[in-house]
Scaffold this motif. Structure first.
Motif, short mmCIF file in Angstrom:
data_model
loop_
_atom_site.label_atom_id
_atom_site.label_comp_id
_atom_site.label_asym_id
_atom_site.label_seq_id
_atom_site.Cartn_x
_atom_site.Cartn_y
_atom_site.Cartn_z
N ASN A 44 110.75 82.82 39.76
CA ASN A 44 110.72 82.14 41.12
C ASN A 44 111.99 82.02 41.86
O ASN A 44 112.19 81.48 42.70
CB ASN A 44 110.03 80.75 40.98
N TYR A 65 121.66 72.05 43.06
CA TYR A 65 121.04 72.64 44.40
C TYR A 65 122.17 73.08 45.18
O TYR A 65 122.94 72.30 45.83
CB TYR A 65 120.00 71.50 45.03
N ILE A 142 109.72 69.19 43.41
CA ILE A 142 108.72 69.43 44.30
C ILE A 142 107.91 68.35 44.89
O ILE A 142 107.04 68.05 45.79
CB ILE A 142 108.04 70.44 44.36
N GLU A 211 111.83 69.53 51.59
CA GLU A 211 111.07 70.58 51.09
C GLU A 211 111.69 72.02 51.34
O GLU A 211 111.34 72.83 50.98
CB GLU A 211 109.63 70.46 51.83
N TYR A 214 115.21 71.86 48.29
CA TYR A 214 114.73 71.38 46.91
C TYR A 214 113.69 72.44 46.71
O TYR A 214 112.66 71.89 46.29
CB TYR A 214 114.27 70.15 46.70
N GLN A 215 114.03 73.60 46.06
CA GLN A 215 113.09 74.67 45.82
C GLN A 215 113.81 75.57 44.47
O GLN A 215 115.08 75.43 44.54
CB GLN A 215 112.78 75.48 46.91
N LYS A 245 107.79 80.42 44.03
CA LYS A 245 108.90 80.66 44.84
C LYS A 245 108.44 80.79 46.37
O LYS A 245 107.57 81.32 46.81
CB LYS A 245 109.31 82.16 44.64
N PRO A 246 109.18 79.85 46.99
CA PRO A 246 108.60 79.45 48.67
C PRO A 246 108.96 80.93 49.37
O PRO A 246 109.66 81.88 49.11
CB PRO A 246 109.91 78.53 48.93
#
Length: 910
Positions: A44, A65, A142, A211, A214-215, A245-246
């Motif tokens: 991810n 992050y 998340i 959102e 923070y991935q 993974k976004p």
């Protein structure tokens, strides 16, 4: 019908979400090993760094992050920092994070800066803690709740933190200089943010920011210290690789600060006594090779005592002190230089003198000796950082924010490969008046402007992708964090003059050696009225000897990657040594020279007094300094001649000015000595070598003044609340104490320790006082309580502290007194007893994994004869306590009728 369709839509979303999160876990992919840092990646996009160190008994889990104040948009100033606070609240699956951190007794924190935000937890090494920390960090990545009700309370805590910074002239000035120097780039914005944005942001807006950033594809997880690598990889795969993974692409920031086209001036007008001149130059990103050359140039210019600016400005008494700072940042940064100015100096004249010296930087004839000295100091710092694994893992946060952890090693390599031409080049390139923030706009023609190089993501990737690093160091022998193991590896003895010593045989990364010594000095008669003389004497022991100048002492210590610090408190000369195994004998020789042959040059005395008094002048209207000083003076009203006397801040300034060289020399020759001393050395040293060095250093260094312990006097505190006004200060301080008679042999000692844990000092912000004032009401950023219980006498105390907005003065006072009153009236609960017993045990286990704790325990044994077994015995006594014993101890020793409190702040604010 619409409701049914909506319900079906939500059900599909939930099912899809569950399906995504439940996808099959995959193991992290190994990418390589750079000098003991094992790098992995997840499917991810998340990165994983493992830094095993068997010599530790603790471990740290640190997640970074790639989001900081640089990434904040319009109306979002301070959002990254505010979100950092909110992520300590709760998550959907893990619940109350602070409570669980408290129960586990770990040390935890979160920090935010320009390019990054991080969260870390330090725990005793075991599989349960490892799994929990990884699971928790995956969940709050998340699943943070970010409730409006939590935000309503937390924003005022963050505002209070903002206000604390507003009290520090040097910090505020640096912030203003940066904001003036940067026209477009977000490095010009304060990391802590805009007070208005902090107060007005709503939870949904904060959640959007959360959102987005923070991935997993925007995070690096670091696990360091002693841990099971197989299990670490297993848990990371189990909890992190299942996170999708976004689909969004971050894109990054793209603003490039244009070349500055003329000197700028910013003036800050605030209440205070100290004066400061500052200058900032646009310089290089951390990834730029120029950063290493600029770091060396900074040392060459400002180092005490060899720096060019130091010699021309501090030694000539034009300014009191000097320091420089260059943040390790992703985009082109700044070199910031601070000049402290004595109260009696004219600021305009000093500004012009400073500018004259700054204008010389580009044309100075730097030497190979300058370069060697700077490289030694920088490489010492790098080596010290690398060999403290827990701190190193946390410090990597900044480097990851700057682009990639491997940049730390490239920076080291760049420092090692520096040439004199590099110093001259960066001095000429960056140190131009039109690239400086301090002065006025001056129209000129044919300007040669500075444009630092931009480093894009692909450029940093090209720099780091094939980097291999140096050869791996040997594995460090494990050291169990237990009293039994400490005793097993401890050797004790005495030198020929009676000084006691302890040797702890413990292998530390890099073969590091640490030592702390305490020399017990003088008697009531010989020390009467000499507190300032003693403090200055200790401060000046490195100012020059019969064989070496101050500069030569500092240069050699830097070359040996070592440090020696000395200070005097009352009857105690405290000496701290940090070095390495092969350098230990020579460093002890340098210490011997300082102790036996100091010369106290008059110019160094004048500089030291000026520098320290300038610092004290800056404290004259600081609420924290005033509160601490006034509480000591009120609660312990010793006569002026006593070693325990606390002068007012202005009185200390005046006393320092009266100290003469003859008084310092007399103190040095008659009071100082090691024959009533003791100390502990920790490291992988041959015992014979260690003892020989101790004997050579201290064995013949004897004090002429006879040592007799001066016992403190018991002063009974009385109920009082005093206000001290500090106009135009954004933050205030509340501080209180009460005295009673007790020592660590008392049967009530364990119960009072645990009572204080529950009331104000235990866990991670979960004791009653921080829960009430910070978590529930949001009226104090920092609040807690403390106990001081001595070993050799019975003058003990309990106290509390709180940092606050001045307008919350009455609310804080009421809340503290209500919580103490409630505890005294109703007692603590059975649940609090169980929870705090557990967290206290875990905290003590964590502490036992720290080298300084081991040294302090041995020194306590050497000084007072306290058995090392008492550490475990106290833990056992605490665990065996009954609720009535804890409640009774609190009621016996703590009373609102005996608490003396002081409040310092601008209480006229509305």
């Amino acid at each position: 019908m619409k409701k049914s369709l909506l319900g079906l839509h939500l059900l599909l979303v939930i099912m899809l979400s569950n399906f995504i999160l439940a996808q099959k876990a995959t193991a992290p992919k190994f990418l390589g090993n750079i000098e003991g840092i094992k790098e992995y990646s997840l499917i991810n996009g998340m990165k994983l760094l493992l830094i095993p160190d068997g010599s530790q008994s603790n471990m740290v889990v640190n997640i970074v992050y790639n989001v900081g104040s640089k990434d904040e948009g319009y109306g979002e100033k301070g959002m990254a920092h505010l979100l950092e606070h909110m992520l300590f609240k709760s998550t959907k699956n893990m619940g109350d994070i602070k409570k669980q951190l408290s129960d586990k007794g770990g040390a935890a924190n979160g920090t935010t800066y320009y390019d990054r935000t991080n969260y870390y937890e330090i725990f005793p090494s075991n599989d349960e803690n490892l799994k929990w920390a990884i699971q928790m960090e995956a969940d709050r990545m998340i699943n943070a709740t970010i409730l409006q009700s939590d935000l309503d309370k937390e924003f005022s805590v963050v505002r209070n933190e903002f206000e604390i910074g507003e009290n520090q002239p040097s910090g505020v000035l640096m912030e203003k200089v940066f904001s003036t120097a940067y026209t477009w780039h977000n490095y010009g914005n304060s990391t802590i943010g805009s007070k208005e944005d902090i107060e007005r942001v709503k939870a949904p807006t904060l959640r959007k920011f959360y959102e987005k950033y923070y991935q997993p594809d925007n995070a690096t997880l670091i696990i360091a210290g002693k841990f099971d690598e197989t299990n670490a990889l297993k848990y990371v795969g189990e909890y992190f690789s299942t996170l999708p993974k976004p689909t969004r692409a971050l894109g990054g920031t793209y603003t490039v600060e244009p070349s500055q086209d003329g000197e700028k001036l910013i003036e800050l007008n605030r209440t205070g006594e100290s004066k400061i001149v500052a200058a900032a130059y646009h310089t290089a990103a951390y990834a730029d090779k120029d950063y290493a050359a600029l770091a060396a140039l900074s040392e060459i210019l400002t180092s005490n005592p060899s720096g060019y600016l130091y010699k021309n400005l501090v030694e000539t008494h034009k300014v009191s002190s000097i320091w420089a700072y260059s943040p390790e940042v992703r985009d082109p940064g700044m070199m910031y230089i601070n000049f402290d100015v004595a109260k009696d100096k004219d600021l305009e004249t000093t500004k012009n003198l400073v500018k004259t010296e700054l204008d010389k930087i580009s044309g100075l004839k730097y030497t190979e000796e300058d370069l060697a000295r700077a490289k030694s100091k920088l490489l010492k710092q790098i080596e010290d950082s690398k060999n403290n694994t827990i701190n190193f893992a946390i410090n990597l946060t900044e480097i990851i924010g700057a682009g990639d952890y491997k940049l730390a090693y490239l920076y080291r390599d760049n420092v090692e490969n520096l040439k004199l031409a590099d110093i001259k080049r960066v001095a000429e390139k960056y140190f131009k008046s039109n690239n400086r923030t301090i002065g006025l706009f001056i129209p000129t023609s044919n300007e040669t402007r500075v444009q630092p190089a931009e480093f894009r993501a692909d450029q940093i990737a090209a720099l780091t992708q094939n980097y291999k690093g140096k050869a791996l160091e040997k594995d460090i022998a494990p050291f169990e964090a237990s009293i039994a193991n400490l005793k097993k590896n401890l050797t004790e003895g005495a030198l020929s003059n009676g000084m006691k010593y302890g040797l702890i045989s413990k292998e530390v990364k890099g073969d590091k050696v640490m030592a702390n010594f305490k020399m017990l000095l003088g008697n009531e008669k010989d020390l009467a009225g000499k507190n300032e003389i003693g403090s200055l004497t200790a401060e000046l022991l490195n100012a020059g000897t019969k064989t070496k100048t101050k500069e030569q002492i500092q240069d050699r210590l830097d070359q040996l990657k070592s440090s020696i610090s000395t200070r005097i408190m009352g009857q105690n000369l405290l000496i701290s040594v940090n070095t390495y195994k092969n350098n230990y004998p020579e460093v002890m020789e340098i210490l011997k020279d300082m102790l036996m042959n100091s010369t106290f040059p008059p110019n160094e005395i004048t500089k030291t007094v000026t520098e320290y008094n300038t610092y004290l002048e800056g404290q004259l209207k600081d609420p924290q300094a005033i509160a601490q000083n006034e509480l000591q003076r009120t609660a312990s009203p010793y006569p002026k001649e006593s070693v325990f006397y606390t002068p007012s801040l202005q009185e200390e300034i005046d006393n320092n000015k009266k100290v003469t060289r003859d008084q310092i020399v007399d103190y040095y020759q008659n009071i100082l000595g090691a024959n009533n001393g003791f100390g502990t050395v920790l490291g992988n040293l041959d015992a014979k070598t260690a003892v020989n060095s101790l004997e050579n250093t201290f064995g013949k260094w004897n004090a002429k003044s006879k040592y007799t312990e001066v016992k403190p006097t018991f002063f009974e505190t009385k109920k009082s609340d005093k206000n001290f006004l500090t106009p135009d200060k954004e933050n205030a301080m509340a501080l209180g104490t009460e005295s009673f008679k007790m020592n660590q042999k008392s049967a009530d000692y364990p119960a009072l320790v645990l009572a204080n844990e529950i009331l104000g000092s235990g866990g991670f912000l979960s004791a009653r006082l921080p829960m009430r004032l910070r978590e529930k009401e949001g009226i104090s950023y920092g609040v807690g309580s403390f106990v001081n219980i001595p070993v050799s006498h019975e003058v003990a105390s309990w106290g509390y502290y709180a940092l606050l907005n001045p307008t919350k003065r009455d609310a804080v006072e009421n809340a503290v007194k209500e919580e103490v009153s409630k505890a005294l009236k109703d007692g603590f609960t059975a649940d609090e007893l169980v929870t705090n017993k557990k967290s206290y045990a875990n905290i003590q286990k964590t502490m036992l994994g720290m080298d300084n704790t081991l040294i302090n325990l041995v020194n306590k044994k050497l000084q007072y004869g306290v058995s090392l077994d008492e550490y475990d015995a106290l833990q056992s006594k605490v665990q065996a306590l009954k609720l009535d014993e804890v409640n009774n101890a609190l009621r016996k020793y703590v009373s609102l009728d005996r608490i003396t409190s002081v409040y310092a702040g601008d209480f006229n604010k509305k």
